[in-house]
Scaffold this motif. Structure first.
Motif, PDB file in Angstrom:
ATOM      1  N   TRP A   1       0.806  -1.217   0.000  1.00  0.00           N
ATOM      2  CA  TRP A   1       0.000   0.000   0.000  1.00  0.00           C
ATOM      3  C   TRP A   1       0.841   1.271   0.000  1.00  0.00           C
ATOM      4  N   ARG A   2       1.914   1.305   0.769  1.00  0.00           N
ATOM      5  CA  ARG A   2       2.689   2.546   0.858  1.00  0.00           C
ATOM      6  C   ARG A   2       3.376   2.893  -0.461  1.00  0.00           C
ATOM      7  N   TYR A   3       3.563   1.911  -1.333  1.00  0.00           N
ATOM      8  CA  TYR A   3       4.214   2.166  -2.621  1.00  0.00           C
ATOM      9  C   TYR A   3       3.228   2.507  -3.733  1.00  0.00           C
ATOM     10  N   ILE A   4       1.996   2.018  -3.614  1.00  0.00           N
ATOM     11  CA  ILE A   4       1.036   2.167  -4.716  1.00  0.00           C
ATOM     12  C   ILE A   4      -0.166   3.003  -4.358  1.00  0.00           C
ATOM     13  N   ARG A   5      -0.116   3.688  -3.238  1.00  0.00           N
ATOM     14  CA  ARG A   5      -1.278   4.473  -2.817  1.00  0.00           C
ATOM     15  C   ARG A   5      -1.528   5.619  -3.791  1.00  0.00           C
ATOM     16  N   SER A   6      -2.749   5.663  -4.309  1.00  0.00           N
ATOM     17  CA  SER A   6      -3.174   6.722  -5.216  1.00  0.00           C
ATOM     18  C   SER A   6      -4.700   6.724  -5.238  1.00  0.00           C
ATOM     19  N   GLU A   7      -5.262   7.720  -5.908  1.00  0.00           N
ATOM     20  CA  GLU A   7      -6.725   7.758  -6.034  1.00  0.00           C
ATOM     21  C   GLU A   7      -7.239   6.523  -6.763  1.00  0.00           C
ATOM     22  N   ARG A   8      -6.515   6.141  -7.801  1.00  0.00           N
ATOM     23  CA  ARG A   8      -6.932   4.974  -8.573  1.00  0.00           C
ATOM     24  C   ARG A   8      -6.908   3.713  -7.707  1.00  0.00           C
TER      25      ARG A   8
ATOM     26  N   ASN B   1     -11.945  -0.156  -3.122  1.00  0.00           N
ATOM     27  CA  ASN B   1     -13.375  -0.053  -2.785  1.00  0.00           C
ATOM     28  C   ASN B   1     -14.231  -0.857  -3.755  1.00  0.00           C
ATOM     29  N   PHE B   2     -13.885  -0.833  -5.034  1.00  0.00           N
ATOM     30  CA  PHE B   2     -14.599  -1.629  -6.032  1.00  0.00           C
ATOM     31  C   PHE B   2     -14.486  -3.113  -5.702  1.00  0.00           C
ATOM     32  N   CYS B   3     -13.285  -3.560  -5.373  1.00  0.00           N
ATOM     33  CA  CYS B   3     -13.081  -4.970  -5.019  1.00  0.00           C
ATOM     34  C   CYS B   3     -13.852  -5.345  -3.756  1.00  0.00           C
ATOM     35  N   LEU B   4     -13.880  -4.444  -2.778  1.00  0.00           N
ATOM     36  CA  LEU B   4     -14.639  -4.719  -1.554  1.00  0.00           C
ATOM     37  C   LEU B   4     -16.137  -4.866  -1.839  1.00  0.00           C
ATOM     38  N   SER B   5     -16.662  -4.045  -2.750  1.00  0.00           N
ATOM     39  CA  SER B   5     -18.093  -4.153  -3.062  1.00  0.00           C
ATOM     40  C   SER B   5     -18.407  -5.457  -3.797  1.00  0.00           C
ATOM     41  N   ILE B   6     -17.524  -5.871  -4.703  1.00  0.00           N
ATOM     42  CA  ILE B   6     -17.751  -7.143  -5.408  1.00  0.00           C
ATOM     43  C   ILE B   6     -17.577  -8.320  -4.454  1.00  0.00           C
ATOM     44  N   LEU B   7     -16.558  -8.250  -3.597  1.00  0.00           N
ATOM     45  CA  LEU B   7     -16.333  -9.321  -2.628  1.00  0.00           C
ATOM     46  C   LEU B   7     -17.529  -9.469  -1.692  1.00  0.00           C
ATOM     47  N   ALA B   8     -18.053  -8.355  -1.211  1.00  0.00           N
ATOM     48  CA  ALA B   8     -19.213  -8.409  -0.317  1.00  0.00           C
ATOM     49  C   ALA B   8     -20.429  -8.989  -1.034  1.00  0.00           C
ATOM     50  N   SER B   9     -20.641  -8.611  -2.283  1.00  0.00           N
ATOM     51  CA  SER B   9     -21.795  -9.156  -3.007  1.00  0.00           C
ATOM     52  C   SER B   9     -21.632 -10.655  -3.260  1.00  0.00           C
ATOM     53  N   ASN B  10     -20.409 -11.100  -3.581  1.00  0.00           N
ATOM     54  CA  ASN B  10     -20.188 -12.536  -3.790  1.00  0.00           C
ATOM     55  C   ASN B  10     -20.387 -13.320  -2.499  1.00  0.00           C
ATOM     56  N   LEU B  11     -19.896 -12.785  -1.391  1.00  0.00           N
ATOM     57  CA  LEU B  11     -20.094 -13.465  -0.113  1.00  0.00           C
ATOM     58  C   LEU B  11     -21.577 -13.521   0.257  1.00  0.00           C
TER      59      LEU B  11
ATOM     60  N   PHE C   1     -21.327  -0.792  -9.585  1.00  0.00           N
ATOM     61  CA  PHE C   1     -21.511   0.057 -10.761  1.00  0.00           C
ATOM     62  C   PHE C   1     -21.071   1.497 -10.473  1.00  0.00           C
ATOM     63  N   CYS C   2     -21.370   1.980  -9.291  1.00  0.00           N
ATOM     64  CA  CYS C   2     -20.973   3.351  -8.941  1.00  0.00           C
ATOM     65  C   CYS C   2     -19.458   3.486  -8.835  1.00  0.00           C
ATOM     66  N   TRP C   3     -18.770   2.448  -8.367  1.00  0.00           N
ATOM     67  CA  TRP C   3     -17.302   2.519  -8.316  1.00  0.00           C
ATOM     68  C   TRP C   3     -16.703   2.512  -9.714  1.00  0.00           C
ATOM     69  N   VAL C   4     -17.333   1.811 -10.652  1.00  0.00           N
ATOM     70  CA  VAL C   4     -16.862   1.872 -12.043  1.00  0.00           C
ATOM     71  C   VAL C   4     -17.087   3.281 -12.593  1.00  0.00           C
ATOM     72  N   LEU C   5     -18.226   3.887 -12.268  1.00  0.00           N
ATOM     73  CA  LEU C   5     -18.476   5.271 -12.671  1.00  0.00           C
ATOM     74  C   LEU C   5     -17.436   6.199 -12.051  1.00  0.00           C
ATOM     75  N   THR C   6     -17.084   5.964 -10.801  1.00  0.00           N
ATOM     76  CA  THR C   6     -16.080   6.769 -10.124  1.00  0.00           C
ATOM     77  C   THR C   6     -14.729   6.633 -10.819  1.00  0.00           C
ATOM     78  N   GLU C   7     -14.388   5.421 -11.228  1.00  0.00           N
ATOM     79  CA  GLU C   7     -13.138   5.204 -11.965  1.00  0.00           C
ATOM     80  C   GLU C   7     -13.139   5.978 -13.279  1.00  0.00           C
ATOM     81  N   ALA C   8     -14.264   5.977 -13.957  1.00  0.00           N
ATOM     82  CA  ALA C   8     -14.367   6.738 -15.209  1.00  0.00           C
ATOM     83  C   ALA C   8     -14.217   8.231 -14.943  1.00  0.00           C
ATOM     84  N   TRP C   9     -14.832   8.720 -13.889  1.00  0.00           N
ATOM     85  CA  TRP C   9     -14.733  10.137 -13.527  1.00  0.00           C
ATOM     86  C   TRP C   9     -13.294  10.503 -13.187  1.00  0.00           C
ATOM     87  N   GLN C  10     -12.614   9.646 -12.435  1.00  0.00           N
ATOM     88  CA  GLN C  10     -11.228   9.897 -12.077  1.00  0.00           C
ATOM     89  C   GLN C  10     -10.347   9.895 -13.316  1.00  0.00           C
TER      90      GLN C  10
END
Length: 141
Positions: free
Chosen positions: A33-40, A46-56, A86-95
């Protein structure tokens, strides 16, 4: 769902493989994390957490049909986490758009990303549950 109210084998295998891959990805991000921390990176985690939660929720919630209340709560959370994906994908597009036009990023924009990714789905699900009085989530059986 089979006749015994158990999830099908392909569903369990697919969600299991997806959860494993997402968990490994999150572990890699946590380790570096300390090497790759960025907005992206924040958006991707967060996108991965939302997909992981939905799969669980799919894996655990498919067999929770005995209680109508638990079924309704599971359906509402599934609605929330899929909408959040879907909103996190939209956020990625906005970023990405902001990066292309050279807009200076600030803490305010990061808060907007979080509001869009988690807040908008929460608002939509809350309004949906409120207007339908949770009748649209789950079935009688």
């Amino acid at each position: 769902m089979g006749p015994s109210s158990m999830p099908s084998v392909p569903l369990m295998v697919g969600c299991g493989v997806s959860c494993t891959a997402l968990f490994i990805l999150l572990l890699i991000y946590a380790a570096f994390w300390r090497y790759i921390r960025s907005e992206r990176s924040i958006i991707l985690v967060n996108f991965c957490l939302s997909i992981l939660a939905s799969n669980l929720l799919i894996l655990v919630g498919q067999s929770q049909t005995l209680s109508k209340g638990l079924c309704t709560v599971t359906a509402a959370f599934l609605h929330f986490f899929f909408l959040a994906s879907f909103c996190w994908v939209l956020t990625e597009a906005w970023q990405s758009y902001l990066a292309v036009i050279g807009k200076i990023r600030s803490r305010l924009i990061r808060k907007r990303f979080l509001c869009l990714g988690w807040g908008l789905p929460a608002l939509v699900v809350a309004v949906s549950v409120g207007f339908t009085r949770a009748r649209g989530y789950g079935t009688a059986s």
